[in-house]
Design a protein around this motif. Structure first.
Motif, mmCIF file in Angstrom:
data_model
loop_
_atom_site.group_PDB
_atom_site.id
_atom_site.type_symbol
_atom_site.label_atom_id
_atom_site.label_comp_id
_atom_site.label_asym_id
_atom_site.label_seq_id
_atom_site.Cartn_x
_atom_site.Cartn_y
_atom_site.Cartn_z
ATOM 1 N N SER A 182 0.852 -1.188 0.000
ATOM 2 C CA SER A 182 0.000 0.000 0.000
ATOM 3 C C SER A 182 0.882 1.229 0.000
ATOM 4 O O SER A 182 1.850 1.295 0.759
ATOM 5 C CB SER A 182 -0.850 -0.004 1.277
ATOM 6 O OG SER A 182 -2.211 0.014 0.997
ATOM 7 N N PHE A 183 0.514 2.216 -0.809
ATOM 8 C CA PHE A 183 1.405 3.374 -0.908
ATOM 9 C C PHE A 183 0.664 4.609 -1.416
ATOM 10 O O PHE A 183 -0.482 4.540 -1.877
ATOM 11 C CB PHE A 183 2.574 3.058 -1.850
ATOM 12 C CG PHE A 183 2.144 2.702 -3.259
ATOM 13 C CD1 PHE A 183 1.789 1.405 -3.581
ATOM 14 C CD2 PHE A 183 2.089 3.673 -4.250
ATOM 15 C CE1 PHE A 183 1.371 1.072 -4.870
ATOM 16 C CE2 PHE A 183 1.688 3.345 -5.545
ATOM 17 C CZ PHE A 183 1.322 2.047 -5.852
ATOM 18 N N LEU A 184 1.382 5.737 -1.332
ATOM 19 C CA LEU A 184 0.919 7.002 -1.911
ATOM 20 C C LEU A 184 1.985 7.473 -2.885
ATOM 21 O O LEU A 184 3.173 7.159 -2.719
ATOM 22 C CB LEU A 184 0.717 8.048 -0.813
ATOM 23 C CG LEU A 184 -0.426 7.736 0.166
ATOM 24 C CD1 LEU A 184 -0.337 8.632 1.394
ATOM 25 C CD2 LEU A 184 -1.772 7.889 -0.541
ATOM 26 N N LEU A 185 1.562 8.227 -3.882
ATOM 27 C CA LEU A 185 2.509 8.758 -4.862
ATOM 28 C C LEU A 185 2.486 10.276 -4.745
ATOM 29 O O LEU A 185 1.513 10.913 -5.181
ATOM 30 C CB LEU A 185 2.069 8.313 -6.266
ATOM 31 C CG LEU A 185 3.152 8.216 -7.330
ATOM 32 C CD1 LEU A 185 4.252 7.259 -6.922
ATOM 33 C CD2 LEU A 185 2.526 7.787 -8.659
ATOM 34 N N GLY A 186 3.549 10.836 -4.131
ATOM 35 C CA GLY A 186 3.583 12.286 -3.895
ATOM 36 C C GLY A 186 2.283 12.724 -3.261
ATOM 37 O O GLY A 186 1.768 12.048 -2.358
ATOM 38 N N ASP A 187 1.711 13.843 -3.761
ATOM 39 C CA ASP A 187 0.410 14.256 -3.224
ATOM 40 C C ASP A 187 -0.725 13.937 -4.194
ATOM 41 O O ASP A 187 -1.811 14.503 -4.100
ATOM 42 C CB ASP A 187 0.425 15.747 -2.837
ATOM 43 C CG ASP A 187 0.827 16.613 -4.013
ATOM 44 O OD1 ASP A 187 0.993 16.060 -5.130
ATOM 45 O OD2 ASP A 187 0.974 17.841 -3.830
#
Ligand code: PLP
Length: 415
Positions: free
Chosen positions: A345-350
């Motif tokens: 699970s992750f986020l990419l920048g904003d």
């Protein structure tokens, strides 16, 4: 080194098993499909599709009731499927396997039946902050009816259960601990045997949500130390709409029925009714017979593989994904559980997770973006959601490479 066991299945080859899953040959637009949304639902091998189709083509009838050949065949297939599940869970008996529509219904059954009969004002249910809504809301419903209280067990920044906080919360008010074997949002593998041992110390029951666990590990309900175990067919390569509640016999025997109707009764009169024996007491109405047959085919398929090699393959995919992720500065993993299975699970920048998901989809890479039915966990991390890549036994390192090529493109477009 000891000689290989003569019955040991052939070594696991992910490329070869891909041939067993017809949908993996599909294209998305002009690109091959990279299906990395297995935590939502897994794809089905041909043996499962054929088992369901053959059931309807050759054997379809209602079970347990009619006096004709097709009904005998349908009943035999249905009950053999139950026996297959019992073997899969290492259940001491077949009667402890109850068919449900899935994990959600299994947990609702326990909450309504066991909870409705036993919970009193002042009692407590503990559920970890990483539970799926299916292992939170049924407890909220029964707490509202009984005056019991649902108390969250905190999760650490790594995305693991805070065991010290859990121990502090355990006292004689706690009647049941609800815990997921594997987090569907972060992939965390929870220390269920240890948590169960601690729960037993205060006399609490333990319900394990196995929706994600059953897909990745061989299950042994006794080794887990649980009182109830729930899982869904569609996440273990079987059909949708079928799942299982396993329970300790003495608990199931003492629990009142969950739903009323045909099959679950012994006698009915307007003066009152009596209940069928286990497992039928909890199976009101015509069951999902084809689903049970398909699930049994899926479990046979899984057990025909070298499970240790499958576990190792999935661990390799996750390790490789983490390695590639470290090379992408904009990528921020959400949680860093030390024991994880099948999920990243992750986020990419904003960038909004939904926008990332859309770009990946355009490139043929199927992931999930959102709160993953784990809003309390998202609130814990102060985020609305994540992008989630989730793996099954048929995924490959090449597909992970395609994920990262698509993420590079998403960085160009969105950041
Ligand atoms: N629990 C967990 C951990 C899950 O991942 C899911 C499904 O995503 C569920 C429960 C609910 O399963 P189902 O929708 O098959 O009932």
């Amino acid at each position: 080194m000891s000689a290989p066991h003569p019955l040991r299945p052939a070594a696991f080859d992910p490329q070869a098993v891909r041939e067993d899953f017809p949908i993996l040959a599909r294209r998305v637009g002009d690109r091959p499909l990279a299906y990395l949304d297995n935590a939502a639902t897994s794809q089905k091998p041909r043996v499962v599709i054929d088992a369901v189709a053959d059931y309807y083509r050759l054997h379809n009838a209602n079970v347990h009731r009619a006096a004709h050949l097709l009904s005998d065949e349908a009943t035999a297939a249905f009950e053999e499927a139950r026996a297959q599940v019992a073997r899969f869970l290492r259940s001491p008996s077949v009667e402890q396997v109850i068919w449900t529509r899935g994990t959600t219904e299994a947990i609702n059954l326990v909450a309504a039946s066991w909870g409705g009969a036993h919970l009193r004002p002042g009692d407590r249910i503990l559920a970890t902050e990483m539970e799926h809504h299916s292992n939170i809301v049924p407890w909220q419903l029964i707490c509202a009816r009984t005056g019991a209280e649902l108390v969250p067990v905190p999760v650490t920044e790594r995305g693991e259960v805070d065991l010290a906080a859990y121990e502090r919360l355990l006292d004689e008010r706690v009647k049941l601990v609800a815990v997921t074997q594997v987090s569907n949002a972060l992939g965390t593998v929870n220390p269920v045997p240890e948590m169960a041992r601690l729960a037993k110390g205060v006399g609490a029951l333990v319900l394990v949500d196995g929706a994600q666990g059953a897909a990745h590990f061989p299950v042994d309900v006794a080794a887990l130390g649980c009182d109830f175990y729930a899982f869904s067919g569609h996440k273990v390569y079987g059909p949708t709409g079928i799942g299982v509640l396993w329970g300790k016999r003495e608990l199931l025997e003492a629990m009142p029925p969950y739903q009323g109707g045909g099959e679950m009764i012994e006698t009915v009169s307007f003066a009152g009714s009596t209940w069928n024996r286990l497992p039928y007491k909890f199976e009101a109405g015509t069951p999902h017979i084809a689903g049970a047959v398909g699930l049994a085919a899926a479990l046979r398929y899984l057990e025909g593989l070298d499970r240790e090699a499958v576990v190792a393959h999935e661990a390799d995919l996750l390790a490789y994904t983490r390695e590639r992720a470290a090379e992408l500065p904009a990528l921020r993993p959400v949680g860093e559980p030390r024991q994880a299975a099948g999920i990243f699970s992750f986020l990419l920048g904003d960038a909004h997770p939904a926008d990332v998901g859309t770009v990946l989809d355009q490139l043929g890479v199927a992931v999930r973006a959102g709160h993953h039915c784990a809003q309390p966990l998202m609130a814990r991390f102060g985020i609305p959601g994540t992008v989630r890549a989730s793996f099954a036994l048929y995924n490959t390192r090449e597909e992970v490479d395609r994920l990262f090529a698509a993420l590079a493109k998403a960085c160009d477009l969105l950041l």
